[in-house]
Design an enzyme around this catalytic site. Structure first.
Site: not given
Length: 459
Positions: A43, A123, A147
């Site tokens: 990420k 996210s 997330s």
């Protein structure tokens, strides 16, 4: 076992950056170690020495301080090949209450591979989608609340949020030192256990990890295919009514699968006050965001990142049309108005949120019902990307484990109107191995995951 599917994918805005080493003409060296040569994605709020780390924001587009986060060092030392960075919800969904999951000014909109008109959730959107379509067998996401588990659930993959303090957060763009953690997203629980074994461990720069070396185990070796047999598990019925009817039906079918595997299911009709926990959590997050983000920005190179404080970021966003084209920054503004970690308002919010979710929440439910884990649907089907559509998010199991910092695993359990949904397994602090083992046994019993059907023509 960790291996990539050879899927041909339509563009889903998943990757932000590719490792420069993979673009060199000379032969790429195959490293040694327990993850020898295995590709992994990160990420784009996790620092690497060879790529910028943007958190999806144009303010950090040149943020390349030349350092690996400790979890990245662990992956490299184990022989993993870092392929690149994945798109995310900008600032991990903490800039605005109207932020769009999977959208960032740097990477655009990540799309759900099962239906491009529906959300990938966030996210860790790019990380989950990349694994779902076979770009890599594993990716690292981060979670403050939902997330990892939400994008894993709606993209039909496995996501594991470890106990906070098991994995270092150093050199990861922060939201909350109380709740932030990194964790694996994979296609199987076994693969998640392999990755967790590598990235878990103490870090002298992260005080939360002081117990990690003593607590970590070989998580793959701890997987027990028959762990559901005789296991007493609590069903959080007080949450289940919040989910779509279709997800509730899928969940009910899987409860029978658990019983068939020998689990003793205990119905838990009453739980803690989720609204009160949510309100306290919001105060905690915005207070810790300002402190943590200011500290992170101060650690970057000022020639690369001119925005040195949260106040600078707010001014940058106001001056940059591309940042504000879809939503604002009201959470940033609220965070900037906070008064630090000594503020009695923050101190009271952290105490009450932790008490209600832990001693009066997960701990109490597990003790009163004599169960070793708790389950619920992770969330319902992915909602549409149209903000005017009434097919919105329905139900979530993430908050209790997020606020307490306890482990939370999601495993595919079926489909809601053709969209994947997952089952959540939640345990007590440091119960990571047990939670993974229960999820592994469930996965082997149900084999519910079906990869998305992707076409190269983009239709």
């Amino acid at each position: 076992m960790l291996s990539a599917d050879n899927a041909t994918a339509e563009p889903l805005n998943t990757l932000i950056a590719v490792s420069p080493a993979l673009l060199e003409e000379n032969e790429f060296p195959i490293p040694s170690g327990s993850m020898r040569g295995l590709p992994i994605l990160l990420k784009d709020n996790i620092e690497t020495a060879d790529m910028p780390t943007t958190a999806g924001s144009l303010a950090l587009s040149n943020n390349a301080p030349g350092r690996d986060a400790p979890l990245v060092t662990r992956l490299r030392d184990a022989g993993a090949v870092i392929l690149g960075k994945t798109n995310l919800s900008e600032w991990a969904n903490i800039r605005s209450t109207n932020s769009i999951s999977g959208w960032s000014a740097v990477g655009g909109q990540t799309r759900n591979p099962y239906d491009a008109e529906r959300t990938p959730c966030g996210s860790s959107s790019g990380s989950a989608v990349a694994v779902a379509i076979g770009l890599a067998p594993a990716a690292i996401g981060t979670e403050t609340n939902g997330s990892i588990v939400c994008p894993a659930s709606v993209n039909g993959v496995v996501g594991f949020k470890p106990t906070v303090g098991l994995v270092s957060r150093t050199h990861i763009v922060p939201i909350s030192h109380s709740q932030d953690t990194a964790g694996p997203i994979t296609t199987t629980v076994e693969d998640a256990a392999i990755v967790l074994t590598v990235i878990a461990g103490s870090d002298p720069l992260d005080p939360a990890t002081v117990e990690a070396d003593a607590r970590k185990v070989d998580y793959r070796a701890a997987l027990e295919p028959n762990s559901l047999s005789g296991a007493r598990i609590g069903v959080m019925w007080f949450l289940v009514g919040n989910y779509s009817a279709e997800t509730q039906a899928v969940f009910a079918q899987n409860l029978q699968a658990l019983r068939d595997a020998g689990a003793d299911l205990v119905e838990i009709a009453d739980g803690p006050d989720m609204q009160a926990i949510g309100a306290a959590q919001r105060q905690v997050l915005i207070s810790e965001l300002k402190v943590g983000l200011n500290a992170y920005l101060a650690s970057t190179d000022s020639t690369q990142v001119p925005t040195r404080t949260l106040a600078d970021l707010i001014a940058f966003n106001d001056a940059e049309p591309l940042e504000m084209v879809l939503f604002g920054q009201e959470l940033f503004l609220r965070a900037e108005a906070t008064s630090g970690l000594e503020d009695p308002v923050y101190v009271a919010a952290r105490e009450s949120s932790l008490r209600m979710s832990g001693p009066e929440g997960i701990d109490k439910m597990m003790a009163d019902n004599r169960v070793i884990a708790l389950i619920a649907p992770t969330t319902s089907r992915a909602w549409t990307n149209d903000p005017a559509d009434d097919d919105r998010a329905q139900g979530s199991a993430s908050t209790l484990a997020a606020v307490t910092g306890y482990p939370h695993l999601t495993v595919p359990m079926g489909f809601d109107r053709g969209m994947p949904v997952g089952m959540s397994f939640i345990g007590g602090k440091w119960d990571d191995a047990r939670v993974l083992s229960l999820g592994h046994a469930f996965e082997r019993r149900t084999m519910a995951r079906r990869a998305p059907s992707l076409r190269s023509d983009g239709n």
